[in-house]
Write an enzyme that holds these catalytic residues in place. Structure first.
Site, PDB file in Angstrom:
ATOM      1  N   GLY A  76       0.816  -1.395   0.151  1.00 27.03           N
ATOM      2  CA  GLY A  76       0.044  -0.104  -0.274  1.00 27.03           C
ATOM      3  C   GLY A  76       0.756   1.294   0.190  1.00 27.03           C
ATOM      4  O   GLY A  76       1.981   1.236   0.211  1.00 27.03           O
ATOM      5  N   GLY A 125       0.251  -5.338   0.516  1.00 27.17           N
ATOM      6  CA  GLY A 125      -0.967  -5.393  -0.247  1.00 27.17           C
ATOM      7  C   GLY A 125      -0.670  -5.851  -1.591  1.00 27.17           C
ATOM      8  O   GLY A 125      -1.682  -6.263  -2.300  1.00 27.17           O
ATOM      9  N   GLU A 148       5.105  -5.477   7.569  1.00 21.31           N
ATOM     10  CA  GLU A 148       4.367  -4.523   8.347  1.00 21.31           C
ATOM     11  C   GLU A 148       4.848  -4.424   9.723  1.00 21.31           C
ATOM     12  O   GLU A 148       5.000  -3.210  10.257  1.00 21.31           O
ATOM     13  CB  GLU A 148       3.021  -4.893   8.576  1.00 21.31           C
ATOM     14  CG  GLU A 148       2.087  -4.902   7.278  1.00 21.31           C
ATOM     15  CD  GLU A 148       2.318  -5.952   6.244  1.00 21.31           C
ATOM     16  OE1 GLU A 148       1.666  -5.795   5.087  1.00 21.31           O
ATOM     17  OE2 GLU A 148       3.025  -7.087   6.636  1.00 21.31           O
ATOM     18  N   ASP A 156      -1.788  -7.418   7.196  1.00 21.48           N
ATOM     19  CA  ASP A 156      -3.087  -7.405   6.878  1.00 21.48           C
ATOM     20  C   ASP A 156      -3.566  -7.825   5.433  1.00 21.48           C
ATOM     21  O   ASP A 156      -2.781  -8.548   4.992  1.00 21.48           O
ATOM     22  CB  ASP A 156      -3.636  -5.973   6.974  1.00 21.48           C
ATOM     23  CG  ASP A 156      -3.050  -4.892   6.179  1.00 21.48           C
ATOM     24  OD1 ASP A 156      -1.990  -5.203   5.591  1.00 21.48           O
ATOM     25  OD2 ASP A 156      -3.421  -3.792   5.769  1.00 21.48           O
TER      26      ASP A 156
END
Length: 384
Positions: A76, A125, A148, A156
């Site tokens: 992301g 992502g 992360e 995630d």
């Protein structure tokens, strides 16, 4: 005959491209200078295009790939998130996560073949836009990572489900250390389905158009056509490096307390008969200690909770449960200290010297960890 389609929501500067031709819709993440990192506009555009193609009988399969030579996607656009978090706009950041998680969920339940080219770097992502698809294609260049914890966040995009169900506790190792998995690892860990030569990807698209396009409207026929094309290009995988180290990684990560994981890794680093194993165990312990202590503890607990039910859970239910839990964690972590500090240190100022608070895992209490799984300031995500 080919038909071009345009994005339903224009992402800035053509950040994502869509083309439908001969029964196959191709999504190209098109930010090569940023390793195709996902902006908010890209996330929404992909979700909307998938919905449109789902209803279009002329599109029988979807391919996702990345522009440029480096890989599918670096994750992301967390630099933009940093700006939101540090200016009191955490709710806006959560809007990005909600749209991204809706896209991840749509991929996991997509009724048509969804073929992901997981070539090169597939980070954060990038895992969410690929590893929940029906056909996950890895190559000799694949490097999959969930980085992360190094930015004060937690794996995630549904990645926590994949990590939790990976065999021999190897998902815990990847989640805590942010280590990369190879294409061979991906096949063993459940992140990928078939390994092909990276030079074959264009030919695979061409063959999919030739065979899926003539397979008719039946979904089973489309899936069978994709299976046949990929089978022709499949190559045997080399030894999976993570599996080769599972003998000592598995018992080290069997513990549910990070302090006990450290103790096990450090004991291996001190006592193992193999010098190479001693070195790798010491490196693993040092790597985890350098991550956000809060994020590391929250991540291990997240994987423990998902792991308790991952064995009998299918992809649809498992990914949805993971995304809902990840949304709760994101609601807390975006408002904490470490996420803004981690992004600053790694990607904004790039001094690589984050000042975590608390500074050590020993200072992160069980009560503080448990609070991250309780209600946050944002309404819960509901996908099921």
């Amino acid at each position: 005959m080919s038909e071009q389609t345009s994005t339903p929501q224009a992402a800035a500067e053509d950040e994502v491209l869509f083309e439908a031709a001969d029964g196959v819709g191709v999504i190209t993440l098109n930010r090569p200078k940023a390793l195709n990192a996902l902006s908010h506009g890209m996330v929404v555009a992909v979700r909307e295009q998938l919905a449109a193609w789902e209803e279009d009988p002329a599109v029988r399969a979807v391919v996702v790939r990345g522009a440029g030579e480096r890989g599918l996607c670096a994750g992301g656009d967390v630099v933009s998130l940093h700006g939101m978090i540090t200016t009191g706009r955490a709710a806006e950041a959560m809007g990005y996560f909600e749209d991204e998680y809706a896209m991840n969920h749509a991929i996991s339940v997509y009724p048509k073949p969804y073929v992901a080219f997981m070539d090169g770097f597939v980070l954060g992502g990038g895992v969410g836009v690929s590893a929940h698809g029906s056909h996950r294609v890895v190559t000799e260049r694949t490097r999959i990572g969930m980085p992360e914890t190094g930015i004060g966040f937690t794996p995630d995009v549904g990645g926590s489900w994949l990590l939790a169900r990976a065999p021999r506790n190897l998902g815990r190792h990847l989640g805590l250390t942010s280590a990369f998995a190879t294409g061979a690892d991906a096949l063993e860990l459940g992140f990928g389905d078939v390994l092909v030569d990276s030079g074959d990807l264009d030919a695979i698209v061409a063959e999919l158009r030739a065979e899926v396009g003539s397979a008719g409207d039946d979904a089973d026929a489309a899936h069978a056509a994709v299976d046949a094309v990929l089978a022709r290009h499949a190559r045997p995988a080399s030894e999976a490096p993570l599996l080769a180290d599972a003998e000592w990684l598995e018992p080290a990560y069997a513990h549910d307390r990070v302090e006990d994981v450290f103790a096990a890794l450090e004991a291996t680093a001190a006592d193992h008969a193999d010098e190479g194993v001693r070195t790798r165990a010491a490196e693993a312990a040092e790597t985890v200690r350098a991550k956000s202590p809060t994020a590391v503890k929250v991540t291990l607990e997240a994987l423990r909770r998902l792991g308790d039910r991952a064995g009998g859970t299918g992809r649809r239910e498992g990914v949805a449960a993971a995304l809902e839990q990840e949304h709760t964690l994101a609601s807390h972590l975006t408002r904490g200290h470490d996420m803004a500090e981690g992004i600053r240190a790694q990607l904004v100022d790039k001094d690589r010297n984050p000042q975590w608070s608390p500074a050590t895992v020993e200072e992160v209490s069980d009560e503080a960890v448990a609070a991250h799984f309780g209600p946050g300031e944002d309404a819960p995500l509901r996908l099921r």
